[in-house]
Design a protein around this motif. Structure first.
Motif, PDB file in Angstrom:
ATOM      1  N   ILE A 195       0.827  -1.208   0.000  1.00 41.96           N
ATOM      2  CA  ILE A 195       0.000   0.000   0.000  1.00 41.96           C
ATOM      3  C   ILE A 195       0.867   1.268   0.000  1.00 41.96           C
ATOM      4  CG2 ILE A 195      -0.297   0.336   2.484  1.00 41.96           C
ATOM      5  CD1 ILE A 195      -3.410   0.595   1.635  1.00 41.96           C
ATOM      6  N   ASN A 196       2.124   1.130   0.418  1.00 39.97           N
ATOM      7  CA  ASN A 196       3.034   2.276   0.429  1.00 39.97           C
ATOM      8  C   ASN A 196       3.579   2.610  -0.961  1.00 39.97           C
ATOM      9  OD1 ASN A 196       2.786   2.597   3.203  1.00 39.97           O
ATOM     10  ND2 ASN A 196       4.443   1.152   3.608  1.00 39.97           N
ATOM     11  N   THR A 197       3.572   1.660  -1.870  1.00 41.69           N
ATOM     12  CA  THR A 197       4.147   1.885  -3.189  1.00 41.69           C
ATOM     13  C   THR A 197       3.420   2.989  -3.958  1.00 41.69           C
ATOM     14  OG1 THR A 197       4.839  -0.438  -3.219  1.00 41.69           O
ATOM     15  CG2 THR A 197       4.901   0.763  -5.307  1.00 41.69           C
ATOM     16  N   PRO A 198       2.097   2.926  -4.121  1.00 40.18           N
ATOM     17  CA  PRO A 198       1.419   4.038  -4.802  1.00 40.18           C
ATOM     18  C   PRO A 198       1.520   5.355  -4.024  1.00 40.18           C
ATOM     19  CG  PRO A 198      -0.014   2.121  -4.712  1.00 40.18           C
ATOM     20  CD  PRO A 198       1.179   1.830  -3.857  1.00 40.18           C
ATOM     21  N   ALA A 199       1.625   5.242  -2.711  1.00 45.44           N
ATOM     22  CA  ALA A 199       1.728   6.451  -1.891  1.00 45.44           C
ATOM     23  C   ALA A 199       3.010   7.220  -2.179  1.00 45.44           C
ATOM     24  CB  ALA A 199       1.650   6.087  -0.418  1.00 45.44           C
ATOM     25  N   LEU A 200       4.008   6.542  -2.742  1.00 35.61           N
ATOM     26  CA  LEU A 200       5.251   7.227  -3.105  1.00 35.61           C
ATOM     27  C   LEU A 200       5.029   8.284  -4.192  1.00 35.61           C
ATOM     28  CD1 LEU A 200       7.754   4.213  -3.168  1.00 35.61           C
ATOM     29  CD2 LEU A 200       7.608   6.036  -1.449  1.00 35.61           C
ATOM     30  N   LEU A 201       3.985   8.105  -4.990  1.00 35.09           N
ATOM     31  CA  LEU A 201       3.688   9.083  -6.040  1.00 35.09           C
ATOM     32  C   LEU A 201       3.083  10.375  -5.491  1.00 35.09           C
ATOM     33  CD1 LEU A 201       2.155   7.031  -9.005  1.00 35.09           C
ATOM     34  CD2 LEU A 201       4.363   8.168  -8.895  1.00 35.09           C
ATOM     35  N   PHE A 202       2.491  10.336  -4.322  1.00 35.83           N
ATOM     36  CA  PHE A 202       1.774  11.501  -3.808  1.00 35.83           C
ATOM     37  C   PHE A 202       2.640  12.758  -3.705  1.00 35.83           C
ATOM     38  CE2 PHE A 202      -1.892   9.107  -1.492  1.00 35.83           C
ATOM     39  CZ  PHE A 202      -2.258   8.537  -2.694  1.00 35.83           C
ATOM     40  N   PRO A 203       3.807  12.703  -3.073  1.00 30.36           N
ATOM     41  CA  PRO A 203       4.587  13.943  -3.000  1.00 30.36           C
ATOM     42  C   PRO A 203       5.090  14.397  -4.368  1.00 30.36           C
ATOM     43  CG  PRO A 203       5.694  12.160  -1.792  1.00 30.36           C
ATOM     44  CD  PRO A 203       4.398  11.631  -2.288  1.00 30.36           C
ATOM     45  N   ALA A 204       5.450  13.455  -5.220  1.00 32.39           N
ATOM     46  CA  ALA A 204       5.944  13.827  -6.552  1.00 32.39           C
ATOM     47  C   ALA A 204       4.842  14.503  -7.365  1.00 32.39           C
ATOM     48  CB  ALA A 204       6.466  12.593  -7.286  1.00 32.39           C
ATOM     49  N   ILE A 205       3.665  13.905  -7.351  1.00 32.72           N
ATOM     50  CA  ILE A 205       2.554  14.477  -8.120  1.00 32.72           C
ATOM     51  C   ILE A 205       2.138  15.819  -7.522  1.00 32.72           C
ATOM     52  CG2 ILE A 205       0.148  14.154  -8.805  1.00 32.72           C
ATOM     53  CD1 ILE A 205       0.741  11.131  -8.951  1.00 32.72           C
ATOM     54  N   SER A 206       2.118  15.914  -6.214  1.00 34.60           N
ATOM     55  CA  SER A 206       1.740  17.179  -5.575  1.00 34.60           C
ATOM     56  C   SER A 206       2.702  18.301  -5.952  1.00 34.60           C
ATOM     57  CB  SER A 206       1.707  17.020  -4.055  1.00 34.60           C
ATOM     58  OG  SER A 206       0.725  16.091  -3.682  1.00 34.60           O
TER      59      SER A 206
END
Length: 146
Positions: free
Chosen positions: A5-16
């Motif tokens: 579940i942490n893998t997709p969460a890695l995209l959050f700061p980059a996309i933000s």
């Protein structure tokens, strides 16, 4: 490949962060358009061709920024959907949605690159009416030495 579940969460700061950069580009472009609109109102006839080229370029850049933001938002949404499917332990769908999120993020970055290249073209248009711009830098330096 096993994703948590942490893998997709890695995209959050980059996309933000990238969405913040896109918003800043949009706001800067909106300011340029407002200034160009004021120039257009009080233009001289010789300036019409330059303004037409700028307007055409700015419309294209606005479309690029809009699509960059759309792909960024879709990427963010698919990362969230991927986390949901990981939570539901439906790994095949989770992996597919995560891969889709990565692909959309890449599209967004590619459009960002196109917009960057096009923004330099916009500056070239703006500078084209200045004397000596058709010369290369070496030609300019030679003239300065003489």
């Amino acid at each position: 490949m096993d994703i948590t579940i942490n893998t997709p969460a890695l995209l959050f700061p980059a996309i933000s962060l990238i969405m913040l950069a896109y918003t800043n580009r949009f706001l800067a472009l909106a300011n340029v358009i407002r200034n160009l609109h004021d120039r257009y109102k009080g233009r001289e006839p010789k300036e019409a061709a330059l303004l037409h080229a700028q307007i055409k370029n700015l419309k294209f850049r606005l479309r690029l920024i809009k699509n960059m933001q759309i792909f960024g938002v879709l990427s963010f949404t698919l990362a969230i959907v991927s986390m949901y499917f990981i939570y539901r332990e439906q790994m095949d769908i989770a992996e597919f949605t995560f891969a889709s999120a990565l692909i959309l993020f890449c599209f967004s970055l590619f459009l960002s690159l196109l917009e960057l290249v096009n923004s330099t073209r916009s500056l070239d248009i703006e500078l084209s009416d200045m004397a000596g711009m058709e010369d290369s830098i070496l030609d300019y330096l030679k003239k300065m030495i003489k």
